[in-house]
Design a protein around this motif. Sequence first.
Motif, PDB file in Angstrom:
ATOM      1  N   GLU A  49       0.833  -1.200   0.000  1.00  0.00           N
ATOM      2  CA  GLU A  49       0.000   0.000   0.000  1.00  0.00           C
ATOM      3  C   GLU A  49       0.871   1.255   0.000  1.00  0.00           C
ATOM      4  O   GLU A  49       0.585   2.220  -0.719  1.00  0.00           O
ATOM      5  N   ALA A  50       1.934   1.249   0.785  1.00  0.00           N
ATOM      6  CA  ALA A  50       2.840   2.401   0.820  1.00  0.00           C
ATOM      7  C   ALA A  50       3.479   2.610  -0.546  1.00  0.00           C
ATOM      8  O   ALA A  50       3.593   3.746  -1.022  1.00  0.00           O
ATOM      9  N   ARG A  51       3.878   1.534  -1.203  1.00  0.00           N
ATOM     10  CA  ARG A  51       4.465   1.648  -2.548  1.00  0.00           C
ATOM     11  C   ARG A  51       3.453   2.194  -3.537  1.00  0.00           C
ATOM     12  O   ARG A  51       3.792   2.994  -4.400  1.00  0.00           O
ATOM     13  N   ARG A  52       2.226   1.753  -3.437  1.00  0.00           N
ATOM     14  CA  ARG A  52       1.180   2.221  -4.344  1.00  0.00           C
ATOM     15  C   ARG A  52       0.944   3.726  -4.158  1.00  0.00           C
ATOM     16  O   ARG A  52       0.772   4.461  -5.116  1.00  0.00           O
ATOM     17  N   ASN A  53       0.968   4.181  -2.928  1.00  0.00           N
ATOM     18  CA  ASN A  53       0.721   5.589  -2.631  1.00  0.00           C
ATOM     19  C   ASN A  53       1.945   6.472  -2.851  1.00  0.00           C
ATOM     20  O   ASN A  53       1.812   7.689  -3.001  1.00  0.00           O
ATOM     21  N   GLU A  54       3.116   5.872  -2.870  1.00  0.00           N
ATOM     22  CA  GLU A  54       4.365   6.626  -2.954  1.00  0.00           C
ATOM     23  C   GLU A  54       4.409   7.538  -4.183  1.00  0.00           C
ATOM     24  O   GLU A  54       4.770   8.718  -4.077  1.00  0.00           O
ATOM     25  N   LEU A  55       4.032   7.039  -5.329  1.00  0.00           N
ATOM     26  CA  LEU A  55       4.082   7.833  -6.553  1.00  0.00           C
ATOM     27  C   LEU A  55       3.126   9.021  -6.471  1.00  0.00           C
ATOM     28  O   LEU A  55       3.513  10.154  -6.782  1.00  0.00           O
ATOM     29  N   ALA A  56       1.911   8.794  -6.013  1.00  0.00           N
ATOM     30  CA  ALA A  56       0.948   9.887  -5.878  1.00  0.00           C
ATOM     31  C   ALA A  56       1.469  10.930  -4.894  1.00  0.00           C
ATOM     32  O   ALA A  56       1.366  12.135  -5.146  1.00  0.00           O
ATOM     33  N   GLU A  57       2.045  10.480  -3.800  1.00  0.00           N
ATOM     34  CA  GLU A  57       2.571  11.404  -2.803  1.00  0.00           C
ATOM     35  C   GLU A  57       3.721  12.229  -3.368  1.00  0.00           C
ATOM     36  O   GLU A  57       3.799  13.434  -3.155  1.00  0.00           O
ATOM     37  N   ASP A  58       4.621  11.585  -4.107  1.00  0.00           N
ATOM     38  CA  ASP A  58       5.730  12.315  -4.722  1.00  0.00           C
ATOM     39  C   ASP A  58       5.211  13.360  -5.702  1.00  0.00           C
ATOM     40  O   ASP A  58       5.697  14.493  -5.743  1.00  0.00           O
ATOM     41  N   TYR A  59       4.218  12.992  -6.489  1.00  0.00           N
ATOM     42  CA  TYR A  59       3.666  13.922  -7.473  1.00  0.00           C
ATOM     43  C   TYR A  59       2.996  15.121  -6.813  1.00  0.00           C
ATOM     44  O   TYR A  59       3.253  16.263  -7.197  1.00  0.00           O
ATOM     45  N   VAL A  60       2.136  14.888  -5.829  1.00  0.00           N
ATOM     46  CA  VAL A  60       1.446  16.036  -5.224  1.00  0.00           C
ATOM     47  C   VAL A  60       2.432  16.930  -4.486  1.00  0.00           C
ATOM     48  O   VAL A  60       2.272  18.156  -4.481  1.00  0.00           O
ATOM     49  N   GLU A  61       3.456  16.339  -3.886  1.00  0.00           N
ATOM     50  CA  GLU A  61       4.472  17.136  -3.196  1.00  0.00           C
ATOM     51  C   GLU A  61       5.230  18.008  -4.204  1.00  0.00           C
ATOM     52  O   GLU A  61       5.439  19.205  -3.966  1.00  0.00           O
ATOM     53  N   GLU A  70       2.493  27.836 -10.864  1.00  0.00           N
ATOM     54  CA  GLU A  70       1.836  26.778 -11.648  1.00  0.00           C
ATOM     55  C   GLU A  70       2.751  25.564 -11.704  1.00  0.00           C
ATOM     56  O   GLU A  70       3.943  25.665 -11.429  1.00  0.00           O
ATOM     57  N   ALA A  71       2.162  24.447 -12.063  1.00  0.00           N
ATOM     58  CA  ALA A  71       2.923  23.211 -12.265  1.00  0.00           C
ATOM     59  C   ALA A  71       2.603  22.706 -13.662  1.00  0.00           C
ATOM     60  O   ALA A  71       1.479  22.273 -13.918  1.00  0.00           O
ATOM     61  N   ARG A  72       3.584  22.798 -14.543  1.00  0.00           N
ATOM     62  CA  ARG A  72       3.380  22.338 -15.915  1.00  0.00           C
ATOM     63  C   ARG A  72       3.873  20.899 -16.048  1.00  0.00           C
ATOM     64  O   ARG A  72       4.892  20.536 -15.454  1.00  0.00           O
ATOM     65  N   PRO A  73       3.166  20.085 -16.816  1.00  0.00           N
ATOM     66  CA  PRO A  73       3.613  18.700 -17.006  1.00  0.00           C
ATOM     67  C   PRO A  73       5.063  18.592 -17.473  1.00  0.00           C
ATOM     68  O   PRO A  73       5.792  17.701 -17.031  1.00  0.00           O
ATOM     69  N   VAL A  74       5.506  19.502 -18.327  1.00  0.00           N
ATOM     70  CA  VAL A  74       6.889  19.460 -18.804  1.00  0.00           C
ATOM     71  C   VAL A  74       7.873  19.652 -17.645  1.00  0.00           C
ATOM     72  O   VAL A  74       8.928  19.016 -17.603  1.00  0.00           O
ATOM     73  N   ASP A  75       7.531  20.514 -16.694  1.00  0.00           N
ATOM     74  CA  ASP A  75       8.391  20.730 -15.525  1.00  0.00           C
ATOM     75  C   ASP A  75       8.385  19.508 -14.602  1.00  0.00           C
ATOM     76  O   ASP A  75       9.414  19.156 -14.024  1.00  0.00           O
ATOM     77  N   GLY A 116      12.702  13.296 -14.098  1.00  0.00           N
ATOM     78  CA  GLY A 116      13.593  12.610 -15.035  1.00  0.00           C
ATOM     79  C   GLY A 116      12.880  11.535 -15.826  1.00  0.00           C
ATOM     80  O   GLY A 116      13.451  10.483 -16.107  1.00  0.00           O
ATOM     81  N   VAL A 117      11.612  11.805 -16.161  1.00  0.00           N
ATOM     82  CA  VAL A 117      10.817  10.850 -16.945  1.00  0.00           C
ATOM     83  C   VAL A 117      10.282  11.550 -18.186  1.00  0.00           C
ATOM     84  O   VAL A 117      10.387  12.771 -18.325  1.00  0.00           O
ATOM     85  N   ARG A 118       9.675  10.793 -19.066  1.00  0.00           N
ATOM     86  CA  ARG A 118       9.126  11.351 -20.300  1.00  0.00           C
ATOM     87  C   ARG A 118       7.688  11.822 -20.090  1.00  0.00           C
ATOM     88  O   ARG A 118       7.001  11.372 -19.176  1.00  0.00           O
ATOM     89  N   ALA A 119       7.249  12.700 -20.957  1.00  0.00           N
ATOM     90  CA  ALA A 119       5.912  13.285 -20.864  1.00  0.00           C
ATOM     91  C   ALA A 119       4.791  12.246 -20.788  1.00  0.00           C
ATOM     92  O   ALA A 119       3.857  12.423 -19.996  1.00  0.00           O
ATOM     93  N   PRO A 120       4.826  11.154 -21.583  1.00  0.00           N
ATOM     94  CA  PRO A 120       3.738  10.170 -21.480  1.00  0.00           C
ATOM     95  C   PRO A 120       3.616   9.547 -20.086  1.00  0.00           C
ATOM     96  O   PRO A 120       2.512   9.257 -19.633  1.00  0.00           O
ATOM     97  N   THR A 121       4.732   9.373 -19.414  1.00  0.00           N
ATOM     98  CA  THR A 121       4.705   8.833 -18.055  1.00  0.00           C
ATOM     99  C   THR A 121       3.995   9.806 -17.125  1.00  0.00           C
ATOM    100  O   THR A 121       3.159   9.403 -16.302  1.00  0.00           O
ATOM    101  N   VAL A 122       4.306  11.090 -17.260  1.00  0.00           N
ATOM    102  CA  VAL A 122       3.667  12.113 -16.439  1.00  0.00           C
ATOM    103  C   VAL A 122       2.176  12.168 -16.741  1.00  0.00           C
ATOM    104  O   VAL A 122       1.344  12.224 -15.827  1.00  0.00           O
ATOM    105  N   THR A 123       1.823  12.137 -18.015  1.00  0.00           N
ATOM    106  CA  THR A 123       0.412  12.196 -18.413  1.00  0.00           C
ATOM    107  C   THR A 123      -0.374  11.049 -17.795  1.00  0.00           C
ATOM    108  O   THR A 123      -1.464  11.251 -17.250  1.00  0.00           O
ATOM    109  N   LYS A 124       0.174   9.855 -17.853  1.00  0.00           N
ATOM    110  CA  LYS A 124      -0.499   8.678 -17.278  1.00  0.00           C
ATOM    111  C   LYS A 124      -0.719   8.865 -15.770  1.00  0.00           C
ATOM    112  O   LYS A 124      -1.815   8.613 -15.258  1.00  0.00           O
TER     113      LYS A 124
END
Length: 152
Positions: free
Chosen positions: A31-43, A54-59, A65-73
């Motif tokens: 559960e912690a691993r599943r939430n880790e990505l969401a927590e990193d993103y919102v932080e 603002e927070a732009r997907p490109v930023d 250090g990932v590609r735009a499609p990964t961020v979009t997903k």
Amino acid sequence: MTDQTSQASDDLAPDSRAPEAQANGFATVREARRNELAEDYVELIADLIHQYGEARPVDIAERFGVRAPTVTKTLNRLAREGLITREKYRSVFLTEAGRTLAQECRRRHEIVLRFLIRLGLDPETAERDAEGIEHHVSEQTLALFESYANRP
């Protein structure tokens, strides 16, 4: 087997917990691993909004250090979970739930970071290690970290 190998094997005692307790422990980690990505993103989104308004997907992609499609997903997932709002080709903003989660993540991160530095770890390593620990530490352990970090 060498004496050293034999000694290492002897030091590895089997987990003596009941199967249910062991399963609960593994479920907590999953559960912690599943939430880790969401927590990193919102932080990160909160940090970018604070810094740039603002927070732009490109930023976001650049910082992780990932590609735009990964961020979009991931942003699509966060939107479904009610943590962000966004429109295609626009900036990303946190919902109230997203802001609350970001604040909690920042609090946890700061406590772990101060604890590690108080132990004597250099700030760069402490920052890197805090990034992982903050997602997996229990509230009980976090309270002990905070108590130790706040000692005079």
